[in-house]
Design an enzyme around this catalytic site. Sequence first.
Site, short mmCIF file in Angstrom:
data_model
loop_
_atom_site.label_atom_id
_atom_site.label_comp_id
_atom_site.label_asym_id
_atom_site.label_seq_id
_atom_site.Cartn_x
_atom_site.Cartn_y
_atom_site.Cartn_z
N ASP A 126 5.60 -60.87 7.62
CA ASP A 126 6.06 -60.56 8.61
C ASP A 126 7.64 -59.09 8.74
O ASP A 126 7.49 -58.33 8.49
CB ASP A 126 6.78 -61.54 9.33
CG ASP A 126 6.57 -61.67 10.76
OD1 ASP A 126 6.57 -60.95 11.79
OD2 ASP A 126 4.89 -62.54 11.05
N HIS A 178 10.49 -62.28 15.22
CA HIS A 178 8.24 -62.78 14.94
C HIS A 178 8.55 -63.62 13.35
O HIS A 178 7.87 -64.85 13.71
CB HIS A 178 7.50 -62.06 14.93
CG HIS A 178 6.00 -62.71 15.31
ND1 HIS A 178 4.98 -62.40 13.89
CD2 HIS A 178 5.26 -62.61 16.08
CE1 HIS A 178 4.03 -62.93 14.20
NE2 HIS A 178 3.75 -62.70 15.18
N SER A 199 -0.18 -66.70 16.49
CA SER A 199 1.04 -66.61 15.31
C SER A 199 1.44 -67.99 15.22
O SER A 199 2.45 -68.30 13.87
CB SER A 199 1.74 -65.94 16.01
OG SER A 199 2.22 -64.40 16.07
#
Length: 651
Positions: free
Chosen positions: A188, A229, A405
């Site tokens: 990520d 994220h 996600s």
Amino acid sequence: MYLGIRWNELLRTLCVIASLVVLGSCGNMMTNQWYVQFHNDVTPEAAQQVAQRNGFQYVGKVLNSPSEYQFQHNTVSKLRKRRSVPYTRLLKADPLVKLAVQQTGHIREKRGYKPMQTSPIISRVKRDIQKVLEEKRDSGVPNDPLYSKEWYLKNTGQAGGVPKLDLNVKAAWDVGVTGKGVTTAIMDDGVDYMHPDLYHNYNAEASYDFSSNDAFPYPRYTDDWFNSHGTRCAGEISARRDNGVCGVGVAYDSKIAGLRMLDQPYMTDLIEANSMGHMPDKIDIYSASWGPTDDGMTVDGPRNATMRAIVNGVNNGRGKKGSIYVWASGDGGPDDDCNCDGYAASMWTISINSATNDGQTAGYDESCSSTLASTFSNGKAGYEDAGVATTDLYGKCTTRHSGTSAAAPEAAGVFALALDANPDLTWRDMQHLTVLTSKRNHLFDPNGYHNWTINGAGLEFNHLFGYGVLDAGSIVDLALNWKSVPERFHCTAGSVKGKYAFNSSVAIVLTIDTDACLGQDNEIKYLEHVQSFISVKASRRGDLTMYLTSPMGTKSMILSKRPRDADSKDGFTKWPFMTTHSWAETPVGTWTLVVVFDSDEHQTGTLFDWTLMLHGSQESPYAKQQIKAAAKHSKLGVVKREHEKWSASKE
Ligand SMILES: *[C@@H]1O[C@H](CO)[C@@H](O)[C@H](O)[C@H]1NC(C)=O
Ligand SMILES: *[C@@H]1O[C@H](CO)[C@@H](O)[C@H](O)[C@H]1NC(C)=O
Ligand SMILES: *[C@@H]1O[C@H](CO)[C@@H](O)[C@H](O)[C@H]1NC(C)=O
Ligand SMILES: [Ca+2]
Ligand SMILES: [Ca+2]
């Protein structure tokens, strides 16, 4: 000044400018990175010398291979429209070099990034800590302040949810399975590994920063928290339990590694490959919540080196038991189809869709026939704390993580629990266990388009949710005594080639009769994945829909309408449309492919090729499994009895 750049936006702007000048897609943007293959194995020092004498900078090995390296050239701009042919020639002219390929830059986007609002959570957390510590010290309930908001772990009806629609993690924790000894890599935008809820479970040795080539995958600062994220995904898997900070991870004793590779102006095949192939004996699970742009018009997937990394991972990773790749199905909503995403649609990844806390799909959820199971993303709209509670950047917590996600890391956490219960599980065992233990629970399609259906082996599936919501208690229970599944074979069932014209008034229906390689070494009797490699062109690609029906009558929608995809030029070329819906069925008989336009205007198309590939085993994968408690594992009981009936009827 900070560098508050969202690289993808920059790239897209550059692409738009470039395509105004030269027609062509952004797939053709060139980077300053080169793939260099040597005639023979060379040491990194020798490769460095080759780089130097040709004016390049040495970056590192490709997939740990002794004959393949990555170079870059610092005077070439990081992103340009045209190939730098003279530089490539220079490398190719070097007597040691066999092949030099300048890397194209492509877009890979995070799934489910929603702009971060300054949330009131932080102050509430502090208050809650006191409250929880006072009230629940000896209750056996985690004392972490956000635990009660993690409805995906234990759904008691928070935020308008349906009680018991959750991952059932407590049943796994209660038998002492918490993810010990398992490492999940978060591929990520970095991980805040100094976070008080993460540092304890951080596996520094297995971590790497492929965006800046160093050992510290710390997120790059932007003042809108764009790079939060990876940190949020990490907390869902392994936030520490009972430390009074944030919440609890699904596998709170497992380790996480950070592989920073998303935060850069472009993605290259080599960065993806090196990430997905990073330390396959130290990393058990790779979690990816990104992919080709979910704009409903992209058809893209892993390139050369990345494909090699994945194949090598499943064949050789984890001491040949196979790396587990977990993939978010996509955030393109009903107007996209994850079978057009070669990562999600791959047989080697476990593709996970998401559900809301009341059992529906979220508005952004993308579905397709390759999805294996589901976990959770958002709660019900309009409810506070309906998002996924987890760790956030700079030591903070959030209750607003969302998107598919959020779903993929939850699945990675459940798989970490399964591996803790039984470290011998192969990548295929994990898929079988997922099929057998995922639950319909309260998952449903409020629109009534995608109903639950029972396939020919007695297994219930849904186009939106695969085999249902992951159940940690059940997967751990079945994993404990699981016998590894029998060898896997691959059979080309048949091909239809020609020029089959069709249009909005007349669809095409093609069939392949197969004995599934009967009498050959690669005969298949019990199915796992089924792939249809299809070449087709259409006056409007997005209006194509395709359905594959198995000999046992199971119908998979292998391509749905994509209203935004106006392509009339490229179509699909040998694209592998995959379905998991015929899992455990027998493949022998007639397979039917229907290609039909779903269009308001008249459209025309031509199909050139349909090749049907079957994957599975010769013996029933369930024959040797014990049914400990039939009620608990009713799916295993059902499919096992089906298989016994078939073999009895053949004798
Ligand atoms: C990828 O494969 C294609 C076709 O085999 C080849 O032309 C190309 O050079 C390869 N690229 C790399 C980086 O190996
Ligand atoms: C799904 O089930 C509902 C309720 O039984 C029904 O009304 C609907 O037509 C079904 N949808 C399809 C596509 O079969
Ligand atoms: C559609 O295709 C059929 C079969 O090829 C053909 O007979 C028919 O004329 C076509 N219709 C139109 C409007 O093109
Ligand atoms: Ca915690
Ligand atoms: Ca997509």
